[in-house]
Motif scaffolding. Structure first.
Motif, PDB file in Angstrom:
ATOM      1  N   ALA A  67     -21.353  13.625   0.827  1.00 37.28           N
ATOM      2  CA  ALA A  67     -20.724  14.634  -0.026  1.00 37.28           C
ATOM      3  C   ALA A  67     -19.221  14.706   0.205  1.00 37.28           C
ATOM      4  O   ALA A  67     -18.444  14.969  -0.732  1.00 37.28           O
ATOM      5  N   ASN A  68     -18.783  14.458   1.443  1.00 38.44           N
ATOM      6  CA  ASN A  68     -17.359  14.507   1.757  1.00 38.44           C
ATOM      7  C   ASN A  68     -16.636  13.186   1.524  1.00 38.44           C
ATOM      8  O   ASN A  68     -15.438  13.074   1.805  1.00 38.44           O
ATOM      9  N   GLY A  69     -17.348  12.193   1.025  1.00 35.51           N
ATOM     10  CA  GLY A  69     -16.714  10.941   0.625  1.00 35.51           C
ATOM     11  C   GLY A  69     -16.481   9.932   1.725  1.00 35.51           C
ATOM     12  O   GLY A  69     -15.852   8.892   1.484  1.00 35.51           O
ATOM     13  N   TRP A  70     -17.016  10.162   2.920  1.00 34.97           N
ATOM     14  CA  TRP A  70     -16.747   9.231   4.016  1.00 34.97           C
ATOM     15  C   TRP A  70     -17.363   7.862   3.778  1.00 34.97           C
ATOM     16  O   TRP A  70     -16.778   6.842   4.159  1.00 34.97           O
ATOM     17  N   ASN A  71     -18.527   7.807   3.166  1.00 31.23           N
ATOM     18  CA  ASN A  71     -19.180   6.524   2.924  1.00 31.23           C
ATOM     19  C   ASN A  71     -18.378   5.651   1.970  1.00 31.23           C
ATOM     20  O   ASN A  71     -18.467   4.431   2.008  1.00 31.23           O
ATOM     21  N   ALA A  72     -17.565   6.279   1.116  1.00 28.42           N
ATOM     22  CA  ALA A  72     -16.832   5.556   0.071  1.00 28.42           C
ATOM     23  C   ALA A  72     -15.440   5.123   0.515  1.00 28.42           C
ATOM     24  O   ALA A  72     -14.677   4.582  -0.291  1.00 28.42           O
ATOM     25  N   GLY A 103     -14.824   1.370  -0.186  1.00 26.75           N
ATOM     26  CA  GLY A 103     -15.373   0.808  -1.420  1.00 26.75           C
ATOM     27  C   GLY A 103     -14.330   0.632  -2.503  1.00 26.75           C
ATOM     28  O   GLY A 103     -13.319   1.341  -2.541  1.00 26.75           O
ATOM     29  N   PRO A 104     -14.565  -0.314  -3.427  1.00 26.63           N
ATOM     30  CA  PRO A 104     -13.613  -0.544  -4.525  1.00 26.63           C
ATOM     31  C   PRO A 104     -13.578   0.645  -5.482  1.00 26.63           C
ATOM     32  O   PRO A 104     -14.607   1.271  -5.750  1.00 26.63           O
ATOM     33  N   LEU A 107       0.847  -1.195   0.000  1.00 27.76           N
ATOM     34  CA  LEU A 107       0.000   0.000   0.000  1.00 27.76           C
ATOM     35  C   LEU A 107       0.881   1.243   0.000  1.00 27.76           C
ATOM     36  O   LEU A 107       0.762   2.132   0.848  1.00 27.76           O
ATOM     37  N   SER A 108       1.789   1.305  -0.955  1.00 28.81           N
ATOM     38  CA  SER A 108       2.806   2.361  -0.960  1.00 28.81           C
ATOM     39  C   SER A 108       2.239   3.748  -1.262  1.00 28.81           C
ATOM     40  O   SER A 108       2.935   4.748  -1.086  1.00 28.81           O
ATOM     41  N   ASP A 109       0.980   3.824  -1.703  1.00 28.41           N
ATOM     42  CA  ASP A 109       0.362   5.140  -1.928  1.00 28.41           C
ATOM     43  C   ASP A 109      -0.040   5.800  -0.611  1.00 28.41           C
ATOM     44  O   ASP A 109      -0.423   6.974  -0.599  1.00 28.41           O
ATOM     45  N   PHE A 110       0.051   5.060   0.500  1.00 32.65           N
ATOM     46  CA  PHE A 110      -0.375   5.577   1.796  1.00 32.65           C
ATOM     47  C   PHE A 110       0.807   5.650   2.749  1.00 32.65           C
ATOM     48  O   PHE A 110       1.773   4.884   2.637  1.00 32.65           O
ATOM     49  N   ASP A 111       0.721   6.569   3.688  1.00 32.75           N
ATOM     50  CA  ASP A 111       1.713   6.663   4.752  1.00 32.75           C
ATOM     51  C   ASP A 111       1.046   7.250   5.994  1.00 32.75           C
ATOM     52  O   ASP A 111      -0.140   7.595   5.972  1.00 32.75           O
ATOM     53  N   PHE A 112       1.810   7.345   7.078  1.00 31.26           N
ATOM     54  CA  PHE A 112       1.228   7.834   8.323  1.00 31.26           C
ATOM     55  C   PHE A 112       0.702   9.250   8.189  1.00 31.26           C
ATOM     56  O   PHE A 112      -0.357   9.582   8.739  1.00 31.26           O
ATOM     57  N   GLU A 113       1.419  10.105   7.481  1.00 31.60           N
ATOM     58  CA  GLU A 113       0.992  11.506   7.363  1.00 31.60           C
ATOM     59  C   GLU A 113      -0.376  11.608   6.709  1.00 31.60           C
ATOM     60  O   GLU A 113      -1.237  12.381   7.152  1.00 31.60           O
ATOM     61  N   LEU A 114      -0.595  10.841   5.648  1.00 27.95           N
ATOM     62  CA  LEU A 114      -1.900  10.859   4.985  1.00 27.95           C
ATOM     63  C   LEU A 114      -2.968  10.277   5.909  1.00 27.95           C
ATOM     64  O   LEU A 114      -4.070  10.838   6.037  1.00 27.95           O
ATOM     65  N   ALA A 115      -2.637   9.173   6.560  1.00 27.80           N
ATOM     66  CA  ALA A 115      -3.594   8.558   7.482  1.00 27.80           C
ATOM     67  C   ALA A 115      -3.962   9.521   8.600  1.00 27.80           C
ATOM     68  O   ALA A 115      -5.141   9.667   8.953  1.00 27.80           O
ATOM     69  N   ASN A 116      -2.986  10.202   9.135  1.00 31.13           N
ATOM     70  CA  ASN A 116      -3.222  11.140  10.232  1.00 31.13           C
ATOM     71  C   ASN A 116      -4.139  12.277   9.798  1.00 31.13           C
ATOM     72  O   ASN A 116      -5.026  12.707  10.551  1.00 31.13           O
ATOM     73  N   LEU A 167      -9.520   2.848   0.750  1.00 31.32           N
ATOM     74  CA  LEU A 167      -8.585   3.209   1.806  1.00 31.32           C
ATOM     75  C   LEU A 167      -8.255   1.991   2.654  1.00 31.32           C
ATOM     76  O   LEU A 167      -9.062   1.071   2.790  1.00 31.32           O
ATOM     77  N   PRO A 168      -7.086   1.961   3.269  1.00 34.18           N
ATOM     78  CA  PRO A 168      -6.772   0.871   4.188  1.00 34.18           C
ATOM     79  C   PRO A 168      -7.721   0.874   5.389  1.00 34.18           C
ATOM     80  O   PRO A 168      -8.203   1.926   5.816  1.00 34.18           O
ATOM     81  N   TYR A 169      -7.954  -0.306   5.927  1.00 33.44           N
ATOM     82  CA  TYR A 169      -8.781  -0.404   7.134  1.00 33.44           C
ATOM     83  C   TYR A 169      -8.142   0.316   8.315  1.00 33.44           C
ATOM     84  O   TYR A 169      -8.841   0.802   9.208  1.00 33.44           O
ATOM     85  N   THR A 170      -6.822   0.382   8.325  1.00 36.84           N
ATOM     86  CA  THR A 170      -6.124   1.077   9.406  1.00 36.84           C
ATOM     87  C   THR A 170      -6.390   2.575   9.396  1.00 36.84           C
ATOM     88  O   THR A 170      -6.102   3.257  10.380  1.00 36.84           O
ATOM     89  N   ILE A 171      -6.948   3.101   8.327  1.00 32.83           N
ATOM     90  CA  ILE A 171      -7.402   4.493   8.290  1.00 32.83           C
ATOM     91  C   ILE A 171      -8.887   4.577   8.622  1.00 32.83           C
ATOM     92  O   ILE A 171      -9.324   5.453   9.374  1.00 32.83           O
ATOM     93  N   ALA A 172      -9.669   3.663   8.073  1.00 33.14           N
ATOM     94  CA  ALA A 172     -11.126   3.731   8.246  1.00 33.14           C
ATOM     95  C   ALA A 172     -11.558   3.385   9.667  1.00 33.14           C
ATOM     96  O   ALA A 172     -12.495   3.995  10.202  1.00 33.14           O
ATOM     97  N   VAL A 173     -10.897   2.419  10.305  1.00 34.69           N
ATOM     98  CA  VAL A 173     -11.335   1.962  11.625  1.00 34.69           C
ATOM     99  C   VAL A 173     -11.325   3.078  12.672  1.00 34.69           C
ATOM    100  O   VAL A 173     -12.278   3.201  13.453  1.00 34.69           O
ATOM    101  N   PRO A 174     -10.283   3.921  12.739  1.00 31.18           N
ATOM    102  CA  PRO A 174     -10.358   5.033  13.695  1.00 31.18           C
ATOM    103  C   PRO A 174     -11.533   5.965  13.439  1.00 31.18           C
ATOM    104  O   PRO A 174     -12.162   6.452  14.391  1.00 31.18           O
TER     105      PRO A 174
END
Length: 584
Positions: A87-92, A95-96, A30-39, A104-111
């Motif tokens: 509208a802010n994309g949280w529901n998506a 999703g694929p 998942l190299s497109d993601f990092d802690f800064e983006l997740a945060n 998004l990774p689950y490690t971002i969505a779960v929090p």
């Protein structure tokens, strides 16, 4: 009403310093993601949860949902908050991408999901089940159904439901009676009644997509004869837009102890048009895709309520002046000391804190393996760990949510029992989490009966290895040796269950699950305390070390009582029978 503040500092520590998110994303591809983006995403989710959803919690509980002329109305502000959410994309988030999702990774969505549950459990429920519907459709639905429905479910333009329970068929779905008659156009006519349907109808969207279990005419008896059907509230026209009303209706809204702002509906299907999802007679396997996701999400409900209760209790304990602290006067300029300095109050707060923060770590550990499993479906260890931990997450985190919310009331004393303080709502709301998506007793039977004994210990070994990786990374020699001893003892005691007969397995189930949960949380706490030694936040580091010590001294011993109980056999449980229960 307690004011909810997102625990961002704890998320930052757990994701960056403990879970080592950057390394995890690199190893998982998942190299497109990092802690800064997740945060950044988690911080924005915190803002939505605290500013938009949380203020609706108590008013929604007071107002509740209404059914008039066959239409369900949710409390004021709920629908508009949902529109902003979409509208802010949280529901998506999960999703694929091919169906307008963000993957998004689950490690971002779960929090984000935890914070939504803390802010407003009733509001979160409908979006949660839509995500579960998306999973089931991605895995089991035909390409035609996916093209018609999936993108609008992913984006949140439509919502989804799960229709299992009938008045006479709850846990035992073999008793299910809803019928599905094949039609000439390839669809099915669905007839039957379902109860306890979360989000069965509402005023948020212009269509609701029901996932309904039913029997075909030639279905074999039992659970092997159940099929899954997609049944929309409105049938679609040639352009894919809601058009003709389907032959289904809301019979009533359940009047509940809690989650009053969530529409829990009795659904009547009167020859409604439905479409087969997956293969005939394989509906239960398809539905379990939804249920396993929902079970973890229900665990997050317990965690969310626990965090909100802890925050309310902590704020009150810091302000409430009563008596002098037995260890000496703490605030000489006041007539009394804050109750936070009373040992019994500190005990309750630390019980809340150690269980809540321990379960937060468990949820993120679980999310890590969800990332791994989605990135590589051949990762058998990830699949095993998720299967083994799912009943633990669902049952223990909801048991914990009730305990922590009860302690929150206790800290506030009489004020905790009064509605305007908001603490009693948390306890009422979270109580359902121990019941739906399979009661916690059913989760315990699943853990010991399916995931441990029937599997022969393979999932146990995979889970042991996953936690052993955490132990191997502990720098402090004393903490590492204690964690290793705890983990080894858990595996050995678990292996003792492999020789039990079915009667003793059933009798041991709930105590074995609790024993496992307290043991694994202990391993997590040793790992967390060790990681805290390397964080820049010195106050947090000291807090984590001391909370770990409290958990070790005051909470971890609970496991010994549960071990004694689950090894005691079934005789004492089954000895009392018939009139011996009530002397009649």
């Amino acid at each position: 009403m307690p004011s909810y503040h997102a625990p961002l500092a704890d998320f930052q520590f757990l994701l960056r310093d403990w879970l080592k998110l950057d390394k995890h994303y690199q190893e998982t591809g998942l190299s497109d993601f990092d802690f800064e983006l997740a945060n950044e995403i988690v911080a924005q989710g915190a803002k939505f949860a605290t500013d938009v959803v949380a203020p609706l919690n108590r008013p929604g509980d007071e107002e509740g949902c209404k059914l008039k002329d066959g239409m369900v109305t949710t409390p004021q502000g709920f629908a508009s908050a949902y529109k902003e959410y979409v509208a802010n994309g949280w529901n998506a988030m999960l999703g694929p991408e091919e169906f307008e999702g963000q993957a998004l990774p689950y490690t971002i969505a779960v929090p984000v999901h935890e914070m939504l549950n803390s802010a407003n459990l009733s509001w979160r429920l409908t979006t949660m089940l839509t995500e579960s519907t998306v999973l089931a459709m991605c895995k089991h639905a035909s390409e035609e159904l996916q093209q018609q429905y999936l993108a609008k479910l992913v984006t949140g333009e439509w919502t989804g439901t799960m229709n299992l329970t009938e008045p006479h068929a709850g846990t035992d779905l073999a008793l299910l009676n809803t019928k599905a008659e094949p039609q000439d156009d390839g669809s099915y006519s669905i007839t039957g009644n379902k109860i306890f349907i979360t989000g069965g109808d509402h005023d948020w969207t212009d269509n609701v997509i029901h996932m309904v279990l039913a029997r075909l005419p030639d279905a074999p008896k039992g659970v092997k004869g159940i099929s899954l059907f997609l049944v929309p509230k409105f049938l679609l026209d040639d352009h894919g837009n809601p058009a003709t009303a389907n032959s289904l209706s809301v019979g009533s809204i359940e009047h509940k102890m809690g989650i009053k702002a969530s529409p829990t509906c009795v659904m009547n299907y009167d020859g409604a048009k439905g479409f087969l999802v997956g293969e005939p007679h394989q509906g239960l396997a398809c539905m379990f895709t939804m249920m396993n996701d929902a079970r973890f999400q229900v665990g997050l409900q317990g965690l969310g309520a626990a965090e909100a209760s802890y925050q309310g209790a902590l704020a009150y304990a810091r302000e409430r002046l009563q008596s002098r602290a037995p260890q000496g006067i703490q605030q000489p300029n006041e007539k009394a000391d804050p109750i936070i300095f009373q040992p019994d109050v500190a005990r309750m707060l630390l019980t809340q804190k150690s269980l809540t923060e321990g379960c937060r770590a468990l949820s993120l550990f679980y999310a890590k393996y969800m990332d791994r499993e989605r990135a590589n479906h051949e990762d058998q260890q990830a699949a095993d760990v998720l299967q083994f931990l799912t009943p633990i997450c669902k049952a223990f985190m909801t048991d914990m949510g009730l305990e922590v919310s009860s302690l929150g009331i206790q800290v506030l004393g009489g004020h905790g029992y009064i509605r305007e303080w908001g603490m009693e709502q948390l306890m009422r709301d979270v109580r359902i989490a121990m019941l739906y998506e399979g009661t916690n007793g059913i989760q315990a039977l699943d853990l010991i009966g399916r995931k441990l004994t029937r599997d022969g210990g393979k999932m146990l070994q995979s889970t042991y290895s996953a936690f052993a990786e955490l132990v191997n990374d502990i720098h402090d020699g004393e903490h590492q040796s204690r964690a290793q001893a705890l983990l080894d003892d858990w595996r050995a005691s678990s292996a003792d269950c492999l020789g039990m007969d079915a009667k003793d397995v059933a009798a041991a189930a709930c105590d074995y699950l609790a024993f496992s949960a307290y043991s694994l949380l202990g391993v997590l706490w040793y790992s967390i305390a060790d990681s805290a030694n390397r964080t820049d936040n010195k106050v947090m580091a000291e807090s984590k070390r001391k909370t770990c010590a409290f958990y070790e001294a005051r909470i971890l011993p609970r496991r010994d009582a549960h071990r004694i109980a689950f090894k005691a056999g079934a005789d004492a449980i089954l000895a009392v029978a018939g009139s011996e229960f009530d002397y009649l």
